[in-house]
Design a protein around this motif. Structure first.
Motif, PDB file in Angstrom:
ATOM      1  N   CYS A  25       5.592   3.038  -2.025  1.00  0.00           N
ATOM      2  CA  CYS A  25       6.326   2.377  -3.110  1.00  0.00           C
ATOM      3  C   CYS A  25       6.098   0.872  -3.101  1.00  0.00           C
ATOM      4  O   CYS A  25       5.995   0.247  -4.160  1.00  0.00           O
ATOM      5  CB  CYS A  25       7.821   2.661  -3.001  1.00  0.00           C
ATOM      6  SG  CYS A  25       8.284   4.326  -3.477  1.00  0.00           S
ATOM      7  N   ASN A  26       6.025   0.287  -1.917  1.00  0.00           N
ATOM      8  CA  ASN A  26       5.868  -1.165  -1.814  1.00  0.00           C
ATOM      9  C   ASN A  26       4.448  -1.637  -2.106  1.00  0.00           C
ATOM     10  O   ASN A  26       4.259  -2.750  -2.591  1.00  0.00           O
ATOM     11  CB  ASN A  26       6.280  -1.652  -0.427  1.00  0.00           C
ATOM     12  CG  ASN A  26       7.759  -1.534  -0.188  1.00  0.00           C
ATOM     13  OD1 ASN A  26       8.538  -1.292  -1.097  1.00  0.00           O
ATOM     14  ND2 ASN A  26       8.151  -1.695   1.053  1.00  0.00           N
ATOM     15  N   SER A  29       1.964  -2.032  -5.992  1.00  0.00           N
ATOM     16  CA  SER A  29       1.783  -3.214  -6.845  1.00  0.00           C
ATOM     17  C   SER A  29       0.377  -3.787  -6.763  1.00  0.00           C
ATOM     18  O   SER A  29       0.033  -4.663  -7.564  1.00  0.00           O
ATOM     19  CB  SER A  29       2.799  -4.291  -6.481  1.00  0.00           C
ATOM     20  OG  SER A  29       2.522  -4.796  -5.195  1.00  0.00           O
ATOM     21  N   GLU A  35       4.514  -1.939 -10.880  1.00  0.00           N
ATOM     22  CA  GLU A  35       5.567  -2.659 -10.169  1.00  0.00           C
ATOM     23  C   GLU A  35       6.117  -1.781  -9.052  1.00  0.00           C
ATOM     24  O   GLU A  35       6.092  -0.558  -9.143  1.00  0.00           O
ATOM     25  CB  GLU A  35       6.691  -3.035 -11.135  1.00  0.00           C
ATOM     26  CG  GLU A  35       6.286  -4.053 -12.161  1.00  0.00           C
ATOM     27  CD  GLU A  35       7.458  -4.484 -13.027  1.00  0.00           C
ATOM     28  OE1 GLU A  35       8.617  -4.285 -12.610  1.00  0.00           O
ATOM     29  OE2 GLU A  35       7.197  -5.011 -14.116  1.00  0.00           O
ATOM     30  N   GLU A  36       6.645  -2.430  -8.043  1.00  0.00           N
ATOM     31  CA  GLU A  36       7.211  -1.697  -6.918  1.00  0.00           C
ATOM     32  C   GLU A  36       8.497  -0.999  -7.332  1.00  0.00           C
ATOM     33  O   GLU A  36       9.396  -1.646  -7.866  1.00  0.00           O
ATOM     34  CB  GLU A  36       7.542  -2.626  -5.747  1.00  0.00           C
ATOM     35  CG  GLU A  36       6.379  -3.423  -5.221  1.00  0.00           C
ATOM     36  CD  GLU A  36       6.342  -4.815  -5.797  1.00  0.00           C
ATOM     37  OE1 GLU A  36       6.969  -5.073  -6.835  1.00  0.00           O
ATOM     38  OE2 GLU A  36       5.648  -5.653  -5.206  1.00  0.00           O
ATOM     39  N   PRO A  37       8.628   0.292  -7.067  1.00  0.00           N
ATOM     40  CA  PRO A  37       9.903   0.959  -7.346  1.00  0.00           C
ATOM     41  C   PRO A  37      11.038   0.427  -6.475  1.00  0.00           C
ATOM     42  O   PRO A  37      12.194   0.471  -6.869  1.00  0.00           O
ATOM     43  CB  PRO A  37       9.627   2.427  -7.034  1.00  0.00           C
ATOM     44  CG  PRO A  37       8.158   2.571  -7.049  1.00  0.00           C
ATOM     45  CD  PRO A  37       7.602   1.236  -6.683  1.00  0.00           C
ATOM     46  N   THR A  38      10.708  -0.086  -5.308  1.00  0.00           N
ATOM     47  CA  THR A  38      11.744  -0.592  -4.412  1.00  0.00           C
ATOM     48  C   THR A  38      12.258  -1.960  -4.840  1.00  0.00           C
ATOM     49  O   THR A  38      13.219  -2.456  -4.261  1.00  0.00           O
ATOM     50  CB  THR A  38      11.211  -0.670  -2.970  1.00  0.00           C
ATOM     51  OG1 THR A  38       9.948  -1.332  -2.974  1.00  0.00           O
ATOM     52  CG2 THR A  38      11.060   0.714  -2.378  1.00  0.00           C
ATOM     53  N   ASP A  40      13.580  -2.243  -7.577  1.00  0.00           N
ATOM     54  CA  ASP A  40      14.706  -1.812  -8.402  1.00  0.00           C
ATOM     55  C   ASP A  40      15.842  -1.418  -7.462  1.00  0.00           C
ATOM     56  O   ASP A  40      15.632  -0.689  -6.485  1.00  0.00           O
ATOM     57  CB  ASP A  40      14.289  -0.618  -9.266  1.00  0.00           C
ATOM     58  CG  ASP A  40      15.391  -0.122 -10.180  1.00  0.00           C
ATOM     59  OD1 ASP A  40      16.392  -0.850 -10.358  1.00  0.00           O
ATOM     60  OD2 ASP A  40      15.263   0.988 -10.708  1.00  0.00           O
ATOM     61  N   ASN A  42      18.269   0.627  -7.800  1.00  0.00           N
ATOM     62  CA  ASN A  42      18.580   2.058  -7.751  1.00  0.00           C
ATOM     63  C   ASN A  42      17.755   2.787  -6.694  1.00  0.00           C
ATOM     64  O   ASN A  42      18.281   3.629  -5.965  1.00  0.00           O
ATOM     65  CB  ASN A  42      18.347   2.693  -9.123  1.00  0.00           C
ATOM     66  CG  ASN A  42      19.306   2.180 -10.156  1.00  0.00           C
ATOM     67  OD1 ASN A  42      20.471   1.959  -9.874  1.00  0.00           O
ATOM     68  ND2 ASN A  42      18.801   1.951 -11.354  1.00  0.00           N
ATOM     69  N   THR A  43      16.478   2.469  -6.598  1.00  0.00           N
ATOM     70  CA  THR A  43      15.629   3.114  -5.601  1.00  0.00           C
ATOM     71  C   THR A  43      16.039   2.707  -4.193  1.00  0.00           C
ATOM     72  O   THR A  43      16.149   3.551  -3.304  1.00  0.00           O
ATOM     73  CB  THR A  43      14.152   2.747  -5.843  1.00  0.00           C
ATOM     74  OG1 THR A  43      13.809   3.064  -7.182  1.00  0.00           O
ATOM     75  CG2 THR A  43      13.241   3.476  -4.893  1.00  0.00           C
ATOM     76  N   SER A 106       7.990  -9.903  -5.363  1.00  0.00           N
ATOM     77  CA  SER A 106       7.472  -9.650  -6.719  1.00  0.00           C
ATOM     78  C   SER A 106       7.605 -10.900  -7.591  1.00  0.00           C
ATOM     79  O   SER A 106       6.673 -11.254  -8.322  1.00  0.00           O
ATOM     80  CB  SER A 106       8.231  -8.485  -7.344  1.00  0.00           C
ATOM     81  OG  SER A 106       7.843  -8.281  -8.667  1.00  0.00           O
TER      82      SER A 106
END
Length: 170
Positions: A25-26, A29, A35-38, A40, A42-43, A106
Motif C-alpha cells: 500500500c505504501n 505511489s 496514491e497510497e491507500p494508507t 487515507d 480509513n485504511t 505524500s
C-alpha cells in the motif's frame, strides 16, 4: 525448547502479512497517478482495528476471559477507566502514526514535484536523476519504514497482551 520455537512462529503469518500489505500500500505511489491507500485515515484506522482485535483475541485466548478482565482492575478497581482508555488508545496511536507519516510524505513529495516542475531548474533536476531519487525515497524507503514500524508496534502490543504477570516475578 520446542514450545519456544512454536510460540515464536505462531503469529508470524499475521505480522508478515500485515507488513507485506502495508508495504504494498505504501509503495504503490511509485506508479504514476497512484496514491497510497494508507494516506487515507480509513485504511490506517482499519489496520489499527484489525491489529487491536487480533492482539486482544490472543490475549484472551491465552489468559482466559476472567484473568483478562481482572487485569483491568489492577492494582485498584478505580484504574478500570484508565485501562480501558489505554487499550483503545493503541488503535488511535498506531493508526494515526501510519496515516500521518504517509500523508506527510505524500504532501512533501507532491510539493516537491510541483515546485520543480513549475521552475526552469526542473529540467536540470530531472536530467540529473535527482527527481527520481526523491520519488523513490518517499515511495519505497519511507513506505518500508512505516510498514516496519506498524508491524513492530503490532508485535509489541501482542507480546504485551500475551505476557504473563507471573513471568515477571520469576
Amino acid at each position: 525448547f520446542p514450545v519456544t520455537i512454536a510460540f515464536q512462529y505462531e503469529h508470524f503469518s499475521f505480522i508478515f502479512s500485515l507488513f507485506i500489505f502495508i508495504l504494498f500500500c505504501n509503495t504503490i505511489s511509485i506508479i504514476p497517478e497512484m496514491e497510497e491507500p494508507t494516506a487515507d485515515l480509513n485504511t490506517a484506522l482499519a489496520l489499527g482495528i484489525i491489529s487491536f482485535f487480533y492482539t486482544n483475541y490472543y490475549a484472551i485466548k491465552k489468559h482466559g476471559i476472567k484473568e483478562y478482565i481482572r487485569e483491568f482492575f489492577q492494582p485498584f478497581f478505580i484504574m478500570f477507566p484508565i485501562h480501558i482508555v489505554g487499550k483503545f488508545s493503541s488503535i488511535i496511536s498506531i493508526s494515526f502514526r501510519l496515516f500521518g507519516n504517509m500523508l506527510g510524505g505524500s504532501i512533501i513529495s507532491n510539493m516537491y514535484i510541483n515546485a520543480v516542475s513549475a521552475h526552469w531548474i526542473g529540467f536540470l533536476v530531472n536530467f540529473c536523476g535527482f527527481g527520481i531519487v526523491i520519488a523513490l525515497f518517499f515511495g519505497i524507503f519511507e513506505g518500508a519504514i512505516q510498514a516496519f514500524v506498524f508491524s513492530t508496534l503490532s508485535l509489541t502490543y501482542l507480546s504485551l497482551g500475551l505476557q504473563s504477570e507471573h513471568a515477571e516475578e520469576a
